[in-house]
Design a protein around this motif. Structure first.
Motif, PDB file in Angstrom:
ATOM      1  N   ASP A 155     -26.035   9.425  10.323  1.00  0.00           N
ATOM      2  CA  ASP A 155     -24.870   8.661   9.845  1.00  0.00           C
ATOM      3  C   ASP A 155     -25.156   7.963   8.515  1.00  0.00           C
TER       4      ASP A 155
ATOM      5  N   GLU B 110     -24.806  10.494   5.842  1.00  0.00           N
ATOM      6  CA  GLU B 110     -23.390  10.852   5.678  1.00  0.00           C
ATOM      7  C   GLU B 110     -22.633   9.746   4.943  1.00  0.00           C
ATOM      8  N   GLY B 111     -22.926   8.489   5.293  1.00  0.00           N
ATOM      9  CA  GLY B 111     -22.274   7.349   4.634  1.00  0.00           C
ATOM     10  C   GLY B 111     -22.585   7.299   3.149  1.00  0.00           C
TER      11      GLY B 111
ATOM     12  N   GLU C 260     -14.370   4.354   8.133  1.00  0.00           N
ATOM     13  CA  GLU C 260     -15.274   5.410   8.605  1.00  0.00           C
ATOM     14  C   GLU C 260     -16.612   5.319   7.852  1.00  0.00           C
ATOM     15  N   LYS C 261     -16.539   5.170   6.529  1.00  0.00           N
ATOM     16  CA  LYS C 261     -17.757   5.043   5.721  1.00  0.00           C
ATOM     17  C   LYS C 261     -18.528   3.778   6.125  1.00  0.00           C
TER      18      LYS C 261
ATOM     19  N   TYR D 229     -20.472   4.460   9.272  1.00  0.00           N
ATOM     20  CA  TYR D 229     -21.693   5.235   9.015  1.00  0.00           C
ATOM     21  C   TYR D 229     -22.787   4.366   8.394  1.00  0.00           C
ATOM     22  N   LYS D 230     -22.401   3.533   7.421  1.00  0.00           N
ATOM     23  CA  LYS D 230     -23.399   2.795   6.646  1.00  0.00           C
ATOM     24  C   LYS D 230     -23.934   1.550   7.357  1.00  0.00           C
TER      25      LYS D 230
ATOM     26  N   SER E 259     -22.972   1.953  12.713  1.00  0.00           N
ATOM     27  CA  SER E 259     -23.596   2.945  13.593  1.00  0.00           C
ATOM     28  C   SER E 259     -24.929   2.439  14.155  1.00  0.00           C
TER      29      SER E 259
END
Length: 323
Positions: A145, A148-149, A169-170, A173-174, A177
């Motif tokens: 994650d 991905e972020g 969502e970002k 991930y950052k 998560s």
């Protein structure tokens, strides 16, 4: 105002032990990596993530003492978090973090990237040694994650079409998560029920979003001295966070400035003024409060204890920094 010191009182001894252990665990065979690691763990972070793991561990083990695996999970969580910060600083070309020189500015980018890789690798090795497949899966997902972020953040720079959903969502991930999955993993190590571990995951997810939203507000409202980086540095770098997203709805000219990447003189100052004149920051505070309430609802699954109270107070602490 609550301080993290009083919040983490129930796990104070655990955190002291954690700091000592981290330096030993990372005691790399190479002096430069060892020096980088020493610097990282001395840099005075609040240790919020491992504290959450330890609080959850104690809140779900009221009948007995927490295990060495709970402690190791807290250490792994801090190693993963620190590795992500090192890589973040390289990507952002940051020279300071918490007013302390970054690894990339002390050594160079190559050493910083390798130090981050080393911490990720070291944390993965200790994770495998926990011998719990579910926990390995949860924490491995976090490392994916993070990447991905970072990728999402890089490809969406100066993109004014980004939606609030994409921003959240970002942010998951950052930031969220790691908190969500490590809180759930602590419950798994305590043999908690699926209902409790899912609630712990949701608590961590919403609390993590509150922390990220909070950072995005402080980026506009704090001073350079407090932030340890220039005010509005996210926007200047082309990272469009909630305050700017909301401000664009009110001040269409902000969109123009972002799309031309602040290429004309005075663009940055104008953009920062437009955000502050709009309802962007106020609406972002409401967004944080909304997620904070969701986080609190998911703590009802825990029996009342000093540690579950600290987890509750942590949400109030986060909100108190922006209201």
């Amino acid at each position: 105002m609550i301080s993290t010191t009083s919040l983490f009182a129930p796990v104070d001894n655990d955190l002291h032990l954690l700091t000592e252990n981290l330096k030993r665990l990372v005691g790399a065979r190479h002096p430069i990596l060892a020096a980088a690691a020493e610097h990282l763990f001395d840099a005075g972070g609040k240790r919020i993530r491992p504290a959450i793991v330890l609080l959850v561990s104690r809140a779900t083990m009221l009948e007995g003492e927490i295990t060495p695996r709970h402690r190791r999970l807290a250490e792994i969580t801090e190693m993963i978090h620190t590795a992500s910060l090192v890589h973040d600083d390289v990507v952002d070309e940051a020279e300071l973090r918490r007013n302390v020189p970054t690894v990339n500015s002390l050594f160079d980018n190559r050493i910083a990237v390798l130090a981050g890789d080393f911490l990720f690798a070291q944390s993965s090795w200790y994770l495998a040694n926990l011998d719990n497949l579910e926990v390995v899966k949860l924490l491995s997902e976090v490392i994916r994650d993070f990447a991905e972020g970072e990728i999402l953040q890089s490809i969406n720079r100066f993109d004014t079409s980004i939606t609030l959903e994409a921003y959240l969502e970002k942010s998951y991930y950052k930031t969220a998560s790691l908190i969500a999955n490590s809180a759930k993993a602590a419950g798994v190590l305590s043999d908690s029920s699926i209902e409790i571990t899912e609630n712990l995951y949701a608590y961590g997810r919403y609390l993590g979003l509150v922390f990220q939203i909070l950072d995005d507000i402080l980026d506009f409202t704090s001073s350079t001295e407090v932030l340890g980086k220039p005010v509005g540095s996210d926007l200047i770098s082309g990272h469009i966070t909630a305050p700017s997203l909301f401000a664009m709805e009110e001040k269409p000219y902000l969109k123009t400035l972002i799309e031309r990447e602040f290429s004309e003189e005075g663009d940055i100052e104008t953009a920062l003024s437009l955000v502050k004149e709009s309802q962007g920051i106020e609406r972002t505070r409401e967004l944080a409060a909304y997620h904070a309430n969701l986080a609190l609802k998911h703590l009802d699954c825990l029996k009342p204890s000093e540690c579950s109270q600290s987890l509750t107070d942590l949400v109030d602490y986060a909100l108190s920094r922006i209201f």
